[in-house]
Design an enzyme around this catalytic site. Structure first.
Site, PDB file in Angstrom:
ATOM      1  N   ASP A  30       0.854  -1.184   0.000  1.00  0.00           N
ATOM      2  CA  ASP A  30       0.000   0.000   0.000  1.00  0.00           C
ATOM      3  C   ASP A  30       0.888   1.231   0.000  1.00  0.00           C
ATOM      4  O   ASP A  30       1.988   1.212   0.548  1.00  0.00           O
ATOM      5  CB  ASP A  30      -0.935   0.017   1.208  1.00  0.00           C
ATOM      6  CG  ASP A  30      -2.214   0.782   0.931  1.00  0.00           C
ATOM      7  OD1 ASP A  30      -3.269   0.144   0.750  1.00  0.00           O
ATOM      8  OD2 ASP A  30      -2.143   2.040   0.868  1.00  0.00           O
ATOM      9  N   THR A  86     -11.998   1.788  -6.490  1.00  0.00           N
ATOM     10  CA  THR A  86     -12.566   2.362  -7.719  1.00  0.00           C
ATOM     11  C   THR A  86     -13.817   3.144  -7.322  1.00  0.00           C
ATOM     12  O   THR A  86     -14.927   2.724  -7.591  1.00  0.00           O
ATOM     13  CB  THR A  86     -12.941   1.266  -8.746  1.00  0.00           C
ATOM     14  OG1 THR A  86     -13.782   0.289  -8.098  1.00  0.00           O
ATOM     15  CG2 THR A  86     -11.729   0.569  -9.297  1.00  0.00           C
ATOM     16  N   GLU A 155     -19.127  -7.687   3.400  1.00  0.00           N
ATOM     17  CA  GLU A 155     -18.508  -7.179   4.613  1.00  0.00           C
ATOM     18  C   GLU A 155     -19.122  -7.895   5.807  1.00  0.00           C
ATOM     19  O   GLU A 155     -20.315  -8.174   5.829  1.00  0.00           O
ATOM     20  CB  GLU A 155     -18.730  -5.667   4.735  1.00  0.00           C
ATOM     21  CG  GLU A 155     -17.941  -4.920   3.693  1.00  0.00           C
ATOM     22  CD  GLU A 155     -18.066  -3.415   3.828  1.00  0.00           C
ATOM     23  OE1 GLU A 155     -18.344  -2.929   4.937  1.00  0.00           O
ATOM     24  OE2 GLU A 155     -17.864  -2.735   2.819  1.00  0.00           O
ATOM     25  N   PHE A 252     -31.610 -12.620   0.106  1.00  0.00           N
ATOM     26  CA  PHE A 252     -31.724 -11.220  -0.336  1.00  0.00           C
ATOM     27  C   PHE A 252     -33.169 -10.802  -0.593  1.00  0.00           C
ATOM     28  O   PHE A 252     -33.473 -10.026  -1.481  1.00  0.00           O
ATOM     29  CB  PHE A 252     -30.819 -10.940  -1.556  1.00  0.00           C
ATOM     30  CG  PHE A 252     -29.415 -10.634  -1.103  1.00  0.00           C
ATOM     31  CD1 PHE A 252     -28.649 -11.622  -0.513  1.00  0.00           C
ATOM     32  CD2 PHE A 252     -28.897  -9.362  -1.186  1.00  0.00           C
ATOM     33  CE1 PHE A 252     -27.383 -11.352  -0.022  1.00  0.00           C
ATOM     34  CE2 PHE A 252     -27.629  -9.076  -0.709  1.00  0.00           C
ATOM     35  CZ  PHE A 252     -26.877 -10.079  -0.135  1.00  0.00           C
ATOM     36  N   LEU A 253     -34.052 -11.363   0.225  1.00  0.00           N
ATOM     37  CA  LEU A 253     -35.458 -10.966   0.176  1.00  0.00           C
ATOM     38  C   LEU A 253     -35.885 -10.439   1.541  1.00  0.00           C
ATOM     39  O   LEU A 253     -37.022 -10.605   1.949  1.00  0.00           O
ATOM     40  CB  LEU A 253     -36.328 -12.167  -0.227  1.00  0.00           C
ATOM     41  CG  LEU A 253     -36.260 -12.586  -1.701  1.00  0.00           C
ATOM     42  CD1 LEU A 253     -37.125 -13.818  -1.954  1.00  0.00           C
ATOM     43  CD2 LEU A 253     -36.701 -11.444  -2.626  1.00  0.00           C
ATOM     44  N   CYS A 263     -20.600  -1.278  -2.144  1.00  0.00           N
ATOM     45  CA  CYS A 263     -20.692  -1.928  -3.464  1.00  0.00           C
ATOM     46  C   CYS A 263     -21.974  -1.635  -4.226  1.00  0.00           C
ATOM     47  O   CYS A 263     -21.919  -1.116  -5.345  1.00  0.00           O
ATOM     48  CB  CYS A 263     -20.544  -3.437  -3.293  1.00  0.00           C
ATOM     49  SG  CYS A 263     -18.861  -3.898  -2.889  1.00  0.00           S
TER      50      CYS A 263
HETATM   51  C1  UDX Z   1     -22.179  -6.889  -1.412  1.00  0.00           C
HETATM   52  C2  UDX Z   1     -22.282  -8.246  -2.130  1.00  0.00           C
HETATM   53  O1  UDX Z   1     -23.111  -9.124  -1.383  1.00  0.00           O
HETATM   54  C3  UDX Z   1     -20.918  -8.828  -2.350  1.00  0.00           C
HETATM   55  O2  UDX Z   1     -21.002 -10.048  -3.066  1.00  0.00           O
HETATM   56  C4  UDX Z   1     -20.175  -7.771  -3.166  1.00  0.00           C
HETATM   57  O3  UDX Z   1     -19.138  -8.166  -3.870  1.00  0.00           O
HETATM   58  C5  UDX Z   1     -19.997  -6.515  -2.338  1.00  0.00           C
HETATM   59  O4  UDX Z   1     -21.309  -6.020  -2.103  1.00  0.00           O
HETATM   60  P1  UDX Z   1     -21.910  -6.012   1.072  1.00  0.00           P
HETATM   61  O5  UDX Z   1     -22.087  -4.645   0.481  1.00  0.00           O
HETATM   62  O6  UDX Z   1     -20.820  -6.245   2.030  1.00  0.00           O
HETATM   63  O7  UDX Z   1     -21.706  -7.098  -0.088  1.00  0.00           O
HETATM   64  O8  UDX Z   1     -23.261  -6.387   1.845  1.00  0.00           O
HETATM   65  P2  UDX Z   1     -24.566  -7.276   1.619  1.00  0.00           P
HETATM   66  O9  UDX Z   1     -24.653  -8.245   2.711  1.00  0.00           O
HETATM   67  O10 UDX Z   1     -24.656  -7.794   0.249  1.00  0.00           O
HETATM   68  O11 UDX Z   1     -25.693  -6.179   1.869  1.00  0.00           O
HETATM   69  C6  UDX Z   1     -25.783  -5.005   1.071  1.00  0.00           C
HETATM   70  C7  UDX Z   1     -26.928  -4.137   1.490  1.00  0.00           C
HETATM   71  O12 UDX Z   1     -28.172  -4.748   1.192  1.00  0.00           O
HETATM   72  C8  UDX Z   1     -26.988  -3.817   2.984  1.00  0.00           C
HETATM   73  O13 UDX Z   1     -27.354  -2.470   3.136  1.00  0.00           O
HETATM   74  C9  UDX Z   1     -28.045  -4.758   3.525  1.00  0.00           C
HETATM   75  O14 UDX Z   1     -28.661  -4.258   4.687  1.00  0.00           O
HETATM   76  C10 UDX Z   1     -28.990  -4.785   2.346  1.00  0.00           C
HETATM   77  N1  UDX Z   1     -29.808  -6.012   2.289  1.00  0.00           N
HETATM   78  C11 UDX Z   1     -29.230  -7.218   2.028  1.00  0.00           C
HETATM   79  C12 UDX Z   1     -31.179  -5.931   2.468  1.00  0.00           C
HETATM   80  O15 UDX Z   1     -31.731  -4.836   2.707  1.00  0.00           O
HETATM   81  N2  UDX Z   1     -31.922  -7.063   2.369  1.00  0.00           N
HETATM   82  C13 UDX Z   1     -31.384  -8.283   2.087  1.00  0.00           C
HETATM   83  O16 UDX Z   1     -32.132  -9.254   2.005  1.00  0.00           O
HETATM   84  C14 UDX Z   1     -29.984  -8.351   1.935  1.00  0.00           C
END
Ligand code: UDX
Length: 436
Positions: A30, A86, A155, A252-253, A263
């Site tokens: 880094d 990025t 994360e 993710f529902l 992300c």
């Molecule tokens: C995400 C992707 O899952 C990962 O594969 C990618 O490469 C980086 O981005 P991350 O941002 O760490 O990971 O968190 P994630 O657990 O995916 O949740 C993202 C957001 O969606 C959060 O704000 C979470 O609260 C929200 N979420 C997730 C919902 O509101 N409902 C869900 O059912 C799942």
């Protein structure tokens, strides 16, 4: 195999530590001298469960080291990963590739042996071609291949995701790239994690398509939640009912205050830009981005409603439990908590907050919010308690104590972590998401 990981942020550090744990010899690089100095002392720049002990054990085993010296680090490395940030470019939402291209140039100039250069950073389609061009232009005498290998790390669960991936995606255009990447991931291969070899541009698009699809799934269920509230249905049962269909899947529902993080917001915007540039509009993703953005303030208005409406809310106090965009992280990027606190502040509501990990980062982003040492301190004298992030610490609040300390027994559960009947039976006015 010797691996160099350029960029010791979230992705670089987790990936570097996991590769070392597989038995590879990894050097993380880094530019930030103080970050490298702290890493050498065992201090992590981010909060990620299990990362500090993983780093420590691999440093002790002499498989993992840190440096600011790129030339020394890439010498003898067969795989050189680019894992720098990025961010969204100011003004237009395009991914800012300055850091990626800077690293490519420097790697090309300092290359001391044949190597595969791997972009792990999330980069728009065509970036690999440009990285290849930049390295070629440095006039290096060594053979090299440029490969795309996107990360799918959540994360808070990043180490598990790295070690037990649903799949590994490799975008390579030649055998040198494919062969080295097979070696890099051999330990996972043996675990039977599927590895998918595709073209480089395809691999770059897979990353954006995956995140846009997940963001769409969340936004879809969030809109269903709003409809559930109007028609008297329960969104959790709707999610179960559709999720049991294997074609849809149950993950993710979970309805909530909208997605945030490092992300989804950035990658959906960057995908829109790519689609625009190629004159191939992605209307669904456009709608997702807009809908999610407006949802955050709508959640603030939901809290105002629980206070009796915007007029009645003026001068009242809300306890906000949870600030980070999700639990088990200190990340505040695009957290719904920011827009919710702003909406409340705009309506003249005072906000006191507690978050187990995010308060230091949150403080400058939410200057009008008073940060508390523990949840019950925030709750004292509050006219409503709003659960914004589903940290485990908020799943079993002592409701009697909450009632005693608060000014009024009002609970707004934006993550649906409580059972409505239980909370109402405890004497609370309770509102949640998509459960009328
Ligand atoms: C995400 C992707 O899952 C990962 O594969 C990618 O490469 C980086 O981005 P991350 O941002 O760490 O990971 O968190 P994630 O657990 O995916 O949740 C993202 C957001 O969606 C959060 O704000 C979470 O609260 C929200 N979420 C997730 C919902 O509101 N409902 C869900 O059912 C799942």
């Amino acid at each position: 195999m010797k691996i160099a990981m350029v960029g010791s942020g979230y992705v670089g550090l987790v990936s570097g530590a996991c590769f070392a744990d597989f038995g590879h010899d990894v050097v993380c690089i880094d530019k930030d001298e103080s970050k490298i100095a702290r890493l050498k002392d065992g201090v992590m720049p981010i909060y990620e469960p299990g990362l500090d002990s993983l780093v420590a054990s691999n440093v002790n085993a002499r498989r993992l080291s840190f440096t600011t010296d790129l030339a020394e680090a890439i010498e003898g490395a067969q795989a050189i990963f680019i894992a720098v940030g990025t961010p969204s470019r100011r003004g237009d939402g395009h991914a800012d590739l300055t850091f990626v291209y800077e690293v490519a140039r420097e790697v090309g100039e300092k290359l001391a042996n044949d190597a595969v250069i791997v972009t792990k950073s999330t980069v728009p389609v065509g970036t690999g071609d440009e990285v290849e061009r930049i390295i070629k232009d440095t006039g290096t005498a060594h053979n090299f291949a440029v490969v795309s290998n996107p990360e799918f790390l959540r994360e808070g669960a990043a180490i598990g995701d790295f070690k037990h991936p649903d799949r590994i995606v490799i975008g390579a255009e030649d055998d040198l790239g494919r062969d080295i990447m097979r070696e890099v991931y051999r330990p996972l291969f043996l675990n039977e994690s599927p590895i998918l070899f595709v073209g480089r541009r395809t691999s770059e698009l897979i990353k954006y398509a995956a995140n846009a699809f997940l963001a769409t799934k969340i936004t879809f269920i969030n809109e269903m939640a709003d409809l559930c509230e109007k028609v008297g249905a329960d969104v959790q049962d709707v999610a179960r009912g559709i999720g049991m269909d294997n074609r849809i899947g149950s993950k993710f529902l979970h309805a909530g205050p909208g997605y945030g993080g490092s992300c989804f917001p950035k990658d959906t915007l960057a995908l829109l830009k790519t689609a625009e540039d190629y004159d191939s509009p992605t209307r669904i993703v456009e709608a997702v981005v807009k809908t999610n953005e407006s949802r955050k303030r709508a959640m603030g208005r939901k809290v105002l409603e629980a206070l009796g409406g915007a007029e009645a809310a003026r001068g009242k106090k809300v306890a906000m439990l949870g600030l980070t965009f999700k639990p088990n992280t200190d990340d505040m990027r695009d957290s719904p908590a920011i827009a919710i606190a702003q909406t409340l502040g705009d309506a003249g509501v005072k906000v006191a907050a507690f978050d187990p990990e995010g308060m230091d980062i949150a403080k400058p982003l939410m200057p009008d919010v008073s940060m508390c040492e523990q949840p019950y301190e925030a709750i004292e004298g509050a006219d409503a308690v709003a659960i914004v992030t589903e940290w485990d610490a908020f799943r079993a609040l002592d409701l009697n104590r909450v009632k005693e300390l608060a000014n009024a027994p009002v609970l707004v559960d934006l993550r649906n972590i409580y059972n409505p009947d239980d909370v109402r039976a405890a004497g609370f006015e309770y509102s949640s998401v998509g459960r009328s």
